[in-house]
Design a protein around this motif. Sequence first.
Motif, short mmCIF file in Angstrom:
data_model
loop_
_atom_site.label_atom_id
_atom_site.label_comp_id
_atom_site.label_asym_id
_atom_site.label_seq_id
_atom_site.Cartn_x
_atom_site.Cartn_y
_atom_site.Cartn_z
N PRO A 221 39.99 39.21 52.46
CA PRO A 221 41.30 39.56 52.28
C PRO A 221 41.23 41.10 51.39
O PRO A 221 40.11 41.07 50.45
CB PRO A 221 41.81 38.46 51.35
CG PRO A 221 40.90 37.26 51.72
CD PRO A 221 39.66 37.71 51.90
N LYS A 222 42.22 41.65 51.43
CA LYS A 222 42.22 43.11 50.47
C LYS A 222 42.41 42.70 49.17
O LYS A 222 41.90 43.59 48.13
CB LYS A 222 43.34 44.01 51.00
CG LYS A 222 43.26 44.45 52.76
CD LYS A 222 44.14 45.19 53.02
CE LYS A 222 44.20 45.63 54.45
NZ LYS A 222 45.18 46.45 55.10
N CYS A 223 42.98 41.67 48.81
CA CYS A 223 43.21 41.27 47.50
C CYS A 223 43.53 39.73 47.43
O CYS A 223 43.67 39.10 48.08
CB CYS A 223 44.51 42.00 46.80
SG CYS A 223 46.07 41.63 47.85
N ASN A 224 43.41 39.32 45.82
CA ASN A 224 43.45 37.68 45.81
C ASN A 224 44.85 37.47 45.87
O ASN A 224 45.18 36.42 45.95
CB ASN A 224 42.88 37.47 44.58
CG ASN A 224 43.45 38.29 43.20
OD1 ASN A 224 44.58 38.67 43.23
ND2 ASN A 224 42.66 38.20 42.14
N GLY A 225 46.05 38.34 45.58
CA GLY A 225 47.32 37.85 45.59
C GLY A 225 48.14 36.88 44.72
O GLY A 225 48.83 36.32 44.91
N ASN A 226 47.03 36.78 43.48
CA ASN A 226 47.66 35.84 42.44
C ASN A 226 48.80 36.09 41.90
O ASN A 226 49.57 35.45 41.52
CB ASN A 226 46.68 35.57 41.44
CG ASN A 226 45.40 34.76 42.29
OD1 ASN A 226 45.42 33.92 43.08
ND2 ASN A 226 44.19 34.99 41.77
N TYR A 227 49.11 37.54 41.55
CA TYR A 227 50.07 38.10 40.95
C TYR A 227 51.35 38.10 41.91
O TYR A 227 51.47 38.63 42.86
CB TYR A 227 49.83 39.32 40.17
CG TYR A 227 50.89 40.33 39.70
CD1 TYR A 227 51.75 39.55 38.78
CD2 TYR A 227 51.39 41.58 40.05
CE1 TYR A 227 52.75 40.24 38.06
CE2 TYR A 227 52.42 42.05 39.53
CZ TYR A 227 53.26 41.50 38.59
OH TYR A 227 54.30 42.21 37.92
N HIS A 228 52.68 37.49 41.33
CA HIS A 228 53.58 37.73 42.03
C HIS A 228 55.00 38.28 41.23
O HIS A 228 55.59 37.52 40.39
CB HIS A 228 54.20 36.24 42.32
CG HIS A 228 53.28 35.49 42.91
ND1 HIS A 228 52.56 35.59 44.22
CD2 HIS A 228 52.50 34.18 42.58
CE1 HIS A 228 51.61 34.87 44.63
NE2 HIS A 228 51.76 33.91 43.72
#
Length: 383
Positions: free
Chosen positions: A117-124
Motif C-alpha cells: 500500500p502507498k500509505c497506512n491510512g490510519n489518519y482520518h
Amino acid sequence: MSIKALLPSLFLLLPLTLPLTAHADWYQTQGSAPLSLGNEAARQQALEQALTEALLQAGASLTTVQSVTNGALSEQRLDIAAQGELMDYVVLKEHNSQGRLWLTLRADIWPNKKVTPKCNGNYHPGITLTRFSIQYPEQARFGQIYDLGAAVTNKLTQQLSSSVNLMTNLSHQVATDKSLPRSPGLRQGADLLAKQQQSRLLLSGIISDISMEEGNWMKWRFSDMPRQFALNVTLEDSFTGEQLLQKNYQVEAPWGYSKHAKVRVQEQGFWHSSYGQSADQLLLQVARDVVNAQSCMKAIGHILQQSEEGILMDLGRQAGIKPGDRFTLVHRRQIQPGYYSETSSEAQFVVQQSHTDYSLLAPADRNAKQVRVAPGDVLTALH
C-alpha cells in the motif's frame, strides 16, 4: 496501470499455474449499465464495473478517473494499483431493472505480496460536506427538480459516511479564503471551517449541468429523452489551502419521465430510475475519489493545553489516533490576522491516551521534556 491494459489480462484465467497450496479470496460485487447501450455493450460495462469494484474491495488503490458516461467508466481511463490478480469470476445473477442491466458476480482474487500500500491510512481527517447547488436553476424546470442539490448532498453523505470521518453536513456554502498569499514561513491559519466545524477538509461542489433538449410531444411520448448530470467537486485542506481533489464528473442517461411530471428527487423512486441510478453510480465514483484523496494525509493536531499529565491535542480515536503514535512539535504564532509564523522543533511526543476527540501525549525525548509549548502550537505526525 490503466484499466484498458488491466481488464484484458483479468479475463485470462490461470488457475493451473498456481501452486496447490495457493489460497485466493472471493469477493461478491455488483455492476450496472444502461440498456440503451445495447445488450452486449451494457453487459460489458456492467462486468467491468463489477470487476473493478472487486479489485477495490481486495485492496487496490484507485487514483484517477477521467470521466463517467452512462453510469460507467468513460474511455476506460481508470488507474489502479492492484493488490492482487483476478484469477476467475462467476456471474451469479443477471437481470434488467429500470432500464439498466445488473450483474452480480463473485471474483476470485489472488493476493499479490509484491504490491504494498502507498500509505497506512490510519489518519482520518475530519471532513465537512457543504450542500451542492445547481449552477443553472433554469435547467431544473423539467421535472421541477429544484431540490436536486439537497438530494445529491444527502446521497453522497450516505456513500461517504462509512469510509471517511464525516464531521458535519452544512446546509450552506463555505469556502476557504484563497486571497491570502502562501509566502515561505507564512501560511493561512485554520479558518472558519476548522474553528467552528472541527474539520480539516472541506468537500464542496456544484451541479454544473442537468440540461436536456426541449423536444416535441412525439419525442417525449415515444422515447426516453437523454439528460445530462455533471458535477464539479473540490476537496480542500483548510489548514494549508491545498486542493486535494478538483474534478468534473459527467454522465448522460435517459430521463424516463413525462414532459410535465413533477419528480420527487428525495424519494427512492427517483434513485431507482435509470437517470437516478446513473447519478448514483457517478456519486459512488466521487466518494471513491474523495476516500483516495485523503487516505495518505499526515495527521496535524493543535495543542489545547499543557498540564502535569502531558499535552492535550485536539485529535483522538475518531481521527484514527492511537497510543504509541509519535508527533513532532511545530511552534505557531500569529503575526497578524490570517498570518502565522511556524518554527519546526526536533521535540517528539508520543500518544499515551486516545479518546474520542482528543489525545494525551507525553515527551518522547530530552528535547520534548525541555521545550515550552503553548495552545495553538501544532503537532505533526511522524510516519
